[in-house]
Design a protein around this motif. Sequence first.
Motif, PDB file in Angstrom:
ATOM      1  N   ALA A 181       9.253   9.370   1.233  1.00  0.00           N
ATOM      2  CA  ALA A 181      10.710   9.470   1.340  1.00  0.00           C
ATOM      3  C   ALA A 181      11.107   9.642   2.803  1.00  0.00           C
ATOM      4  O   ALA A 181      10.535  10.472   3.521  1.00  0.00           O
ATOM      5  N   VAL A 182      12.087   8.849   3.233  1.00  0.00           N
ATOM      6  CA  VAL A 182      12.700   9.008   4.549  1.00  0.00           C
ATOM      7  C   VAL A 182      14.216   8.987   4.332  1.00  0.00           C
ATOM      8  O   VAL A 182      14.692   9.001   3.216  1.00  0.00           O
ATOM      9  N   GLY A 183      14.985   8.990   5.397  1.00  0.00           N
ATOM     10  CA  GLY A 183      16.432   8.864   5.263  1.00  0.00           C
ATOM     11  C   GLY A 183      17.156  10.191   5.150  1.00  0.00           C
ATOM     12  O   GLY A 183      16.586  11.273   5.367  1.00  0.00           O
ATOM     13  N   CYS A 184      18.426  10.113   4.784  1.00  0.00           N
ATOM     14  CA  CYS A 184      19.316  11.278   4.838  1.00  0.00           C
ATOM     15  C   CYS A 184      18.919  12.389   3.872  1.00  0.00           C
ATOM     16  O   CYS A 184      18.981  13.575   4.204  1.00  0.00           O
ATOM     17  N   MET A 185      18.530  12.016   2.663  1.00  0.00           N
ATOM     18  CA  MET A 185      18.161  13.052   1.698  1.00  0.00           C
ATOM     19  C   MET A 185      16.877  13.752   2.144  1.00  0.00           C
ATOM     20  O   MET A 185      16.757  14.983   2.036  1.00  0.00           O
ATOM     21  N   ALA A 186      15.937  12.987   2.667  1.00  0.00           N
ATOM     22  CA  ALA A 186      14.700  13.576   3.174  1.00  0.00           C
ATOM     23  C   ALA A 186      14.975  14.472   4.374  1.00  0.00           C
ATOM     24  O   ALA A 186      14.418  15.569   4.491  1.00  0.00           O
ATOM     25  N   GLU A 187      15.857  14.025   5.273  1.00  0.00           N
ATOM     26  CA  GLU A 187      16.206  14.823   6.449  1.00  0.00           C
ATOM     27  C   GLU A 187      16.956  16.085   6.040  1.00  0.00           C
ATOM     28  O   GLU A 187      16.717  17.168   6.590  1.00  0.00           O
TER      29      GLU A 187
ATOM     30  N   ASP B 171       0.836  -1.197   0.000  1.00  0.00           N
ATOM     31  CA  ASP B 171       0.000   0.000   0.000  1.00  0.00           C
ATOM     32  C   ASP B 171       0.871   1.247   0.000  1.00  0.00           C
ATOM     33  O   ASP B 171       0.560   2.237  -0.656  1.00  0.00           O
ATOM     34  N   VAL B 172       1.974   1.175   0.787  1.00  0.00           N
ATOM     35  CA  VAL B 172       2.898   2.300   0.893  1.00  0.00           C
ATOM     36  C   VAL B 172       4.319   1.827   0.611  1.00  0.00           C
ATOM     37  O   VAL B 172       4.762   0.832   1.197  1.00  0.00           O
ATOM     38  N   ALA B 173       5.001   2.515  -0.279  1.00  0.00           N
ATOM     39  CA  ALA B 173       6.421   2.249  -0.530  1.00  0.00           C
ATOM     40  C   ALA B 173       7.224   3.325   0.190  1.00  0.00           C
ATOM     41  O   ALA B 173       7.048   4.520  -0.074  1.00  0.00           O
ATOM     42  N   VAL B 174       8.077   2.908   1.108  1.00  0.00           N
ATOM     43  CA  VAL B 174       8.916   3.832   1.869  1.00  0.00           C
ATOM     44  C   VAL B 174      10.342   3.727   1.326  1.00  0.00           C
ATOM     45  O   VAL B 174      10.953   2.661   1.388  1.00  0.00           O
ATOM     46  N   VAL B 175      10.868   4.818   0.791  1.00  0.00           N
ATOM     47  CA  VAL B 175      12.211   4.831   0.210  1.00  0.00           C
ATOM     48  C   VAL B 175      13.160   5.513   1.191  1.00  0.00           C
ATOM     49  O   VAL B 175      13.019   6.712   1.472  1.00  0.00           O
ATOM     50  N   ASN B 176      14.098   4.736   1.720  1.00  0.00           N
ATOM     51  CA  ASN B 176      15.100   5.263   2.647  1.00  0.00           C
ATOM     52  C   ASN B 176      16.254   5.809   1.818  1.00  0.00           C
ATOM     53  O   ASN B 176      17.078   5.060   1.297  1.00  0.00           O
ATOM     54  N   THR B 177      16.315   7.116   1.685  1.00  0.00           N
ATOM     55  CA  THR B 177      17.204   7.772   0.737  1.00  0.00           C
ATOM     56  C   THR B 177      18.599   8.019   1.300  1.00  0.00           C
ATOM     57  O   THR B 177      18.815   8.028   2.506  1.00  0.00           O
ATOM     58  N   CYS B 178      19.538   8.264   0.387  1.00  0.00           N
ATOM     59  CA  CYS B 178      20.904   8.654   0.736  1.00  0.00           C
ATOM     60  C   CYS B 178      21.116  10.086   0.260  1.00  0.00           C
ATOM     61  O   CYS B 178      20.696  10.450  -0.837  1.00  0.00           O
ATOM     62  N   GLY B 179      21.773  10.901   1.072  1.00  0.00           N
ATOM     63  CA  GLY B 179      21.990  12.300   0.687  1.00  0.00           C
ATOM     64  C   GLY B 179      23.433  12.699   0.728  1.00  0.00           C
ATOM     65  O   GLY B 179      23.760  13.871   0.950  1.00  0.00           O
ATOM     66  N   PHE B 180      24.357  11.742   0.492  1.00  0.00           N
ATOM     67  CA  PHE B 180      25.774  12.003   0.707  1.00  0.00           C
ATOM     68  C   PHE B 180      26.420  12.722  -0.467  1.00  0.00           C
ATOM     69  O   PHE B 180      26.989  13.788  -0.328  1.00  0.00           O
ATOM     70  N   VAL B 181      26.343  12.147  -1.660  1.00  0.00           N
ATOM     71  CA  VAL B 181      26.962  12.753  -2.842  1.00  0.00           C
ATOM     72  C   VAL B 181      25.930  12.792  -3.961  1.00  0.00           C
ATOM     73  O   VAL B 181      24.869  12.169  -3.884  1.00  0.00           O
ATOM     74  N   GLU B 182      26.252  13.515  -5.039  1.00  0.00           N
ATOM     75  CA  GLU B 182      25.287  13.731  -6.112  1.00  0.00           C
ATOM     76  C   GLU B 182      24.784  12.421  -6.711  1.00  0.00           C
ATOM     77  O   GLU B 182      23.585  12.276  -7.000  1.00  0.00           O
ATOM     78  N   ALA B 183      25.681  11.461  -6.932  1.00  0.00           N
ATOM     79  CA  ALA B 183      25.266  10.194  -7.540  1.00  0.00           C
ATOM     80  C   ALA B 183      24.260   9.479  -6.651  1.00  0.00           C
ATOM     81  O   ALA B 183      23.276   8.895  -7.139  1.00  0.00           O
ATOM     82  N   ALA B 184      24.484   9.526  -5.330  1.00  0.00           N
ATOM     83  CA  ALA B 184      23.572   8.867  -4.393  1.00  0.00           C
ATOM     84  C   ALA B 184      22.227   9.580  -4.366  1.00  0.00           C
ATOM     85  O   ALA B 184      21.172   8.943  -4.270  1.00  0.00           O
TER      86      ALA B 184
ATOM     87  N   LYS C  39      20.887  11.185  -6.853  1.00  0.00           N
ATOM     88  CA  LYS C  39      20.197  10.837  -8.101  1.00  0.00           C
ATOM     89  C   LYS C  39      19.565   9.454  -7.983  1.00  0.00           C
ATOM     90  O   LYS C  39      18.424   9.246  -8.410  1.00  0.00           O
ATOM     91  N   ASP C  40      20.301   8.512  -7.406  1.00  0.00           N
ATOM     92  CA  ASP C  40      19.746   7.164  -7.220  1.00  0.00           C
ATOM     93  C   ASP C  40      18.499   7.214  -6.341  1.00  0.00           C
ATOM     94  O   ASP C  40      17.531   6.489  -6.586  1.00  0.00           O
ATOM     95  N   SER C  41      18.523   8.066  -5.321  1.00  0.00           N
ATOM     96  CA  SER C  41      17.378   8.180  -4.424  1.00  0.00           C
ATOM     97  C   SER C  41      16.165   8.745  -5.157  1.00  0.00           C
ATOM     98  O   SER C  41      15.044   8.249  -4.999  1.00  0.00           O
ATOM     99  N   VAL C  42      16.386   9.786  -5.948  1.00  0.00           N
ATOM    100  CA  VAL C  42      15.292  10.367  -6.718  1.00  0.00           C
ATOM    101  C   VAL C  42      14.743   9.349  -7.712  1.00  0.00           C
ATOM    102  O   VAL C  42      13.522   9.194  -7.868  1.00  0.00           O
ATOM    103  N   ASP C  43      15.634   8.628  -8.381  1.00  0.00           N
ATOM    104  CA  ASP C  43      15.199   7.608  -9.342  1.00  0.00           C
ATOM    105  C   ASP C  43      14.351   6.539  -8.664  1.00  0.00           C
ATOM    106  O   ASP C  43      13.350   6.077  -9.232  1.00  0.00           O
ATOM    107  N   ALA C  44      14.750   6.133  -7.446  1.00  0.00           N
ATOM    108  CA  ALA C  44      13.992   5.115  -6.715  1.00  0.00           C
ATOM    109  C   ALA C  44      12.605   5.627  -6.348  1.00  0.00           C
ATOM    110  O   ALA C  44      11.613   4.892  -6.414  1.00  0.00           O
ATOM    111  N   LEU C  45      12.517   6.892  -5.962  1.00  0.00           N
ATOM    112  CA  LEU C  45      11.214   7.481  -5.636  1.00  0.00           C
ATOM    113  C   LEU C  45      10.323   7.556  -6.874  1.00  0.00           C
ATOM    114  O   LEU C  45       9.125   7.244  -6.812  1.00  0.00           O
ATOM    115  N   LEU C  46      10.894   7.951  -8.002  1.00  0.00           N
ATOM    116  CA  LEU C  46      10.119   8.037  -9.234  1.00  0.00           C
ATOM    117  C   LEU C  46       9.674   6.657  -9.702  1.00  0.00           C
ATOM    118  O   LEU C  46       8.543   6.475 -10.185  1.00  0.00           O
TER     119      LEU C  46
END
Length: 490
Positions: free
Chosen positions: A81-87, A43-56, A58-65
């Motif tokens: 979205a949760v995780g470092c990029m969301a924070e 019902d809900v997809a929770v994406v635990n994102t990474c916000g360390f470097v640009e490539a990470a 981008k991967d987080s945004v791609d996973a959300l999309l």
Amino acid sequence: MPERRTVALVTLGCARNEVDSEELAGRLEADGWQLVDDAADADVAVVNTCGFVEAAKKDSVDALLEANDLKGHGRTQAVVAVGCMAERYGKELAEALPEADGVLGFDDYTDISDRLQTILSGGIHASHTPRDRRKLLPISPAERQESAASVALPGHAPADLPEGVAPASGPRAPLRRRLDGSPVASVKVASGCDRRCSFCAIPSFRGSFISRRPSDVLNETRWLAEQGVKEIMLVSENNTSYGKDLGDIRLLESLLPELAAVDGIERVRVSYLQPAEMRPGLIDVLTSTPKVAPYFDLSFQHSAPNVLRAMRRFGDTDRFLELLDTIRSKAPEAGVRSNFIVGFPGETESDLAELERFLNGARLDAIGVFGYSDEEGTEAATYDTKLDEDVVAERLAHISRLAEELVSQRAEERVGETVRVLVESVDEEEGVYGRAAHQAPETDGQVLLTSGEGLSVGRMVEAKVVGTEGVDLVAEPLAGSLACSEEAGR
């Protein structure tokens, strides 16, 4: 009876994020959510994102999309979205990525079930406003533990939780639910970082350094062993600082033997070590304690003094090589890995040559190389000595080629060694793969065993290295070890 709410956790980034995801899973399952592996079944997809470097990022945004694309084609109704990029970006991310139905910060983790239910029901939970998390705890490490209860610290959920909150596996179970059947699991010993490296934004969104209490780390390790885990990897932003806020900077040295003695645990691995904080006693414990891997994940980043000072770091080529000599004098087979940034602002050709001198002398088992890029909010982003992008790219390609050659040579040096391999995959067509003590999960290569008879995932086997495939090893199980392994499985 109403159908159970379902949720899938998609994890990106480092092992610390994996621990956070398993804590979120524990919280959700304790509140009645059904965990599923595939986002299409949730019902809900929770994406635990990474916000360390640009490539990470981008991967987080791609996973959300990608998760958003499931909406309207199956069960999935919301993407969060949760995780470092969301924070780190909060409202800014929510505005830039309207496909995400919610952007939750660390402060939302304790109420994750309510937050998801609100979003699933069509309600709106306001995206958080990012703040400098270093300001949430006292400046003095000695005063932080008293304030810790009021600060969200992902991955720090204690053991011995109240009845009805802890998972059903036992009174000492942490608020954590395993998301795979791997015989390896990470355990957080601390969060945050007090270092001020000029290129790194992590402290601003992960906060100041704070240790978990040894009893919580031990209880979580015992629980993981009950789940079939054979190897634990201690993770944090800086393991060498463990205990400084608990009144004992040498606490890791006393904790490691206790962890190694936990029934069922076959290997304890320590990651994320700062070279400037290494001390003789810690080296002794890491190189001499049974079941503790003589493994050194040392964050060198560079070796030229001028570059290191610009990075707000310490050391130089000769001091780093002396550290490695000290380690190998105590454990010649010790594994060492590190990451390096090339093209840092102000890096000269002679600085690059100094880095090459270090790499050629260091005999590292695994090397990660990154080209410098600005991270917003960092000191280095303000430097006016930045190199042209094509120069950074050229240096990155050059050092990457050298690194690949050097780790292959180091692997070849191990031919003839006897290694203790933890079996991680058994496949009739692909073969039997595992990792030796000098190889951390996913980053440092693996071992292909020439025979898998009598072996299963989670077994430890002694094997002789007979060949290499780049950084990977090929090893022949020793006859006595196979017999012991087979007996152990009965």
